[in-house]
Write an enzyme that holds these catalytic residues in place. Structure first.
Site, PDB file in Angstrom:
ATOM      1  N   ASP A  94       1.032  -1.120   0.108  1.00 25.59           N
ATOM      2  CA  ASP A  94      -0.009  -0.029  -0.100  1.00 25.59           C
ATOM      3  C   ASP A  94       0.823   1.152   0.092  1.00 25.59           C
ATOM      4  O   ASP A  94       2.149   1.101   0.237  1.00 25.59           O
ATOM      5  CB  ASP A  94      -0.726  -0.161   1.280  1.00 25.59           C
ATOM      6  CG  ASP A  94      -1.964   0.891   1.185  1.00 25.59           C
ATOM      7  OD1 ASP A  94      -2.320   1.521   0.117  1.00 25.59           O
ATOM      8  OD2 ASP A  94      -2.662   1.037   2.290  1.00 25.59           O
TER       9      ASP A  94
ATOM     10  N   GLU B  11       2.667   5.264  -3.829  1.00 24.73           N
ATOM     11  CA  GLU B  11       2.547   6.004  -5.015  1.00 24.73           C
ATOM     12  C   GLU B  11       4.016   6.770  -5.359  1.00 24.73           C
ATOM     13  O   GLU B  11       4.078   7.340  -6.599  1.00 24.73           O
ATOM     14  CB  GLU B  11       1.373   6.961  -4.908  1.00 24.73           C
ATOM     15  CG  GLU B  11       0.270   6.264  -5.373  1.00 24.73           C
ATOM     16  CD  GLU B  11      -0.424   5.506  -3.980  1.00 24.73           C
ATOM     17  OE1 GLU B  11      -0.860   4.574  -4.362  1.00 24.73           O
ATOM     18  OE2 GLU B  11      -0.026   5.826  -2.732  1.00 24.73           O
TER      19      GLU B  11
ATOM     20  N   ASP C 163      -8.874   4.328  -2.535  1.00 25.46           N
ATOM     21  CA  ASP C 163      -9.790   4.899  -1.134  1.00 25.46           C
ATOM     22  C   ASP C 163     -11.146   5.513  -1.951  1.00 25.46           C
ATOM     23  O   ASP C 163     -11.364   6.655  -2.064  1.00 25.46           O
ATOM     24  CB  ASP C 163      -9.000   5.915  -0.435  1.00 25.46           C
ATOM     25  CG  ASP C 163      -7.876   5.266   0.386  1.00 25.46           C
ATOM     26  OD1 ASP C 163      -7.674   4.002   0.107  1.00 25.46           O
ATOM     27  OD2 ASP C 163      -7.080   6.100   0.877  1.00 25.46           O
TER      28      ASP C 163
END
Length: 557
Positions: free
Chosen positions: A79, A82, A202
């Site tokens: 997770d 980015e 999300d």
């Protein structure tokens, strides 16, 4: 059932933390002016591994191995890659105060930071405005003038971060036991779908985000990431009640390639068993998903071989119908299974666009829709119902389902043969790929996989169904067999029923049962009449998967 843990790339700056110590010793972190770049994520102050550095890939694999010895995980969910940073610019650890102090939200920046705008990399003339606000390009991520291995700037490598971490994670997991790794990654790039599954980030628990999830999943399939899904019921809490939304979302999400109900820590409880109505919808939709596992797995094999998405827009199968190009409220699983969900509050009907041909309801195969032109149809959709239809010319492999995939995979098979309604001349095709699903690669020729093509024709009143097997040994060793053949759209059996297995006629057919039920038409056919046709079940079969079979009969009048 498998054990997957979440793992973020930021390594906590902590002198007593072995992973951090070994990372420093191996010089694996992204740098800014020669020092490891400092950021803040959940542990507080962190450094980010530089996965473009071959030494980092080795160190990462060793850390995965060490963790696996402590907790025998089956995969990793990577997770925040980015990469996500709670701070901006160039930061230092504050003196005289604890950061974070544990009293407020963990995502508030508590490092001492200053903006970096002195280079054209940090303040380029072209502002991409990626966050939807007027912010520097390095906002909430790594400063774009930071450097990777061999002097590569973050400006040039930013979008590769999640991809390079995915490859390193894949390599590390596979090295442990030689199994096919399960990796779920948030950040992707072209090629990520070869190594990992993806969820769409999300989202919110809203009707709008339920609707958007379909186009997002379709897009990722086209981007080459076939194993993809959105957080079912939404990640961020919405205004309650969630119950009706969760009913409708599981009916979509059960047909995402990657199907997961997931929420924010602060969200109200939204497990599917929280409401009786959602439990009912889940049993229906997930029950069908588990029956379709052989079809979904075969589509995964096709994706691996050809890059074809598992879930597709309707125009993939019907490219000559322009009105399908912008349709994203329905979708196809493979070429021929169409899902038409309810996506709006307080609706118990859905308007679904049906391309020309014959469509059979997958939940009740006696129900049929036939159209000569693309037409919208209003379908009943009570709270627990999702409309899923099977297109003509298809042979669909199914199993009985079960509580676990392992259990479902060992049940007998059914093949569903869908002809155009009332066809005097017709063909249908399908296929099936089976293997030891923990092998590093899905392929034939290793002694641990079986592939079958299914064919069917109707011509001159005679129906023929047959299979062509490649690599029979694996399926025969597993003892899998076909227990039922369901034929849709024709008249029943009139006589001359024959079965051959590997060319030898099956003489004893005394255990076979033949059941027919007439099709029910959801609306009138366009020519105003109803062609008499039926669903035919041939039960009591024991056709070994792994042997060629051929079945034929004369149709009834």
């Amino acid at each position: 059932m498998h054990y997957i843990v979440i793992n973020d790339p930021g390594i906590g700056v902590n002198k007593s933390y072995g992973t951090y110590q070994r990372g420093l010793a191996n010089d694996v972190f992204i740098k800014y002016e020669g020092k490891p770049f400092l950021a803040q994520v959940w542990p507080g102050a962190v450094h980010f591994p530089d996965f473009l550095n071959p030494k980092t890939v080795e160190w990462w694999g060793d850390e995965i191995r060490r963790f696996h010895e402590l907790a025998p995980i089956d995969g990793l969910w990577i997770d925040m890659n980015e990469v996500s940073n709670f701070c901006n610019g160039l930061c230092t650890i504050p003196e005289g105060r604890i950061c974070p102090n544990g009293t407020g939200p963990g995502w508030i920046c508590c490092l001492d930071c200053k903006n970096v705008t002195k280079t054209k990399w940090d303040d380029p003339p072209y502002k991409i405005n990626a966050s939807g606000i007027q912010a520097p390009i390095g906002y909430k991520t790594i400063a774009t003038s930071a450097t990777h291995y061999n002097g590569v700037r973050e400006y040039d490598a930013h979008s590769l971060y999640g991809f390079s971490e995915t490859i390193a994670t894949h390599k590390g997991l596979q090295a442990i036991e030689g199994k096919r790794p399960f990796i779920l990654t948030r950040a992707t790039f072209v090629g990520s779908g070869h190594y990992a599954a993806h969820w769409t980030g999300d989202n919110k628990g809203t009707w709008e985000d339920l609707k958007y999830s379909i186009s997002t999943v379709l897009n990722f399939g086209i981007f080459g990431v076939p194993m993809v899904g959105s957080d079912i019921c939404g990640f961020y809490p919405a205004a309650p009640p969630l119950e009706e939304l969760c009913n409708r979302w599981i009916q979509v999400g059960a047909f995402y390639p990657f199907s997961r109900d997931h929420a924010n820590y602060y969200s109200p409880r939204q497990e599917l068993y929280q409401w009786k109505s959602v439990t009912k919808s889940s049993r229906n939709a997930l029950g069908m998903r588990y029956k379709l596992l052989p079809y979904l797995y075969t589509l995964s094999y096709e994706a691996h071989k050809t890059g074809a998405p598992i879930v597709r827009p309707l125009f993939f199968t019907f490219p000559n119908i322009p009105e399908l190009y912008e349709l994203s409220t329905q979708f196809l699983v493979g070429s021929n299974v169409m899902v038409s969900p309810v996506l709006e509050k307080a609706k118990t009907k859905v308007s679904a666009l049906f391309p020309p041909g014959t469509w059979y309801s997958l939940f009740d195969m006696t129900q049929v829709i036939v159209t000569k032109e693309p037409h919208y149809r209003s379908l009943d959709a009570p709270l627990h119902v999702v409309n899923v239809h099977l297109y003509q010319n298809t042979i669909l492999p199914m199993q009985r389902g079960g509580m676990l995939t392992k259990e479902a995979r060992m049940t007998p098979f059914t093949i569903v043969v869908a002809f155009p309604l009332g066809a005097s001349e017709g063909v249908a095709k399908g296929n099936l790929f089976l293997d030891d699903d923990e092998l590093p690669e899905m392929k034939l020729g290793n002694g641990k996989s079986t592939y079958m093509d299914f064919h069917a024709t109707t011509s001159n009143g005679t129906v023929k169904i047959w299979s062509e097997v490649q690599e029979s040994k694996y399926a025969l060793d597993k003892g899998w067999y076909i227990e039922k053949v369901t034929v849709l759209g024709l008249n029943g059996i009139g006589g001359a029923f024959d079965i051959l297995v590997d060319g030898s006629k099956v003489e004893d057919t005394s255990k076979l049962e033949f059941e027919t039920e007439e099709h029910k038409f959801i609306d009138k056919l366009e020519d105003g009449g109803h062609k008499k046709s039926m669903m035919l079940d041939i039960k009591g079969l024991e056709l070994p998967i792994g042997k060629n079979f051929a079945m034929s009969w004369k149709m009834g009048i």
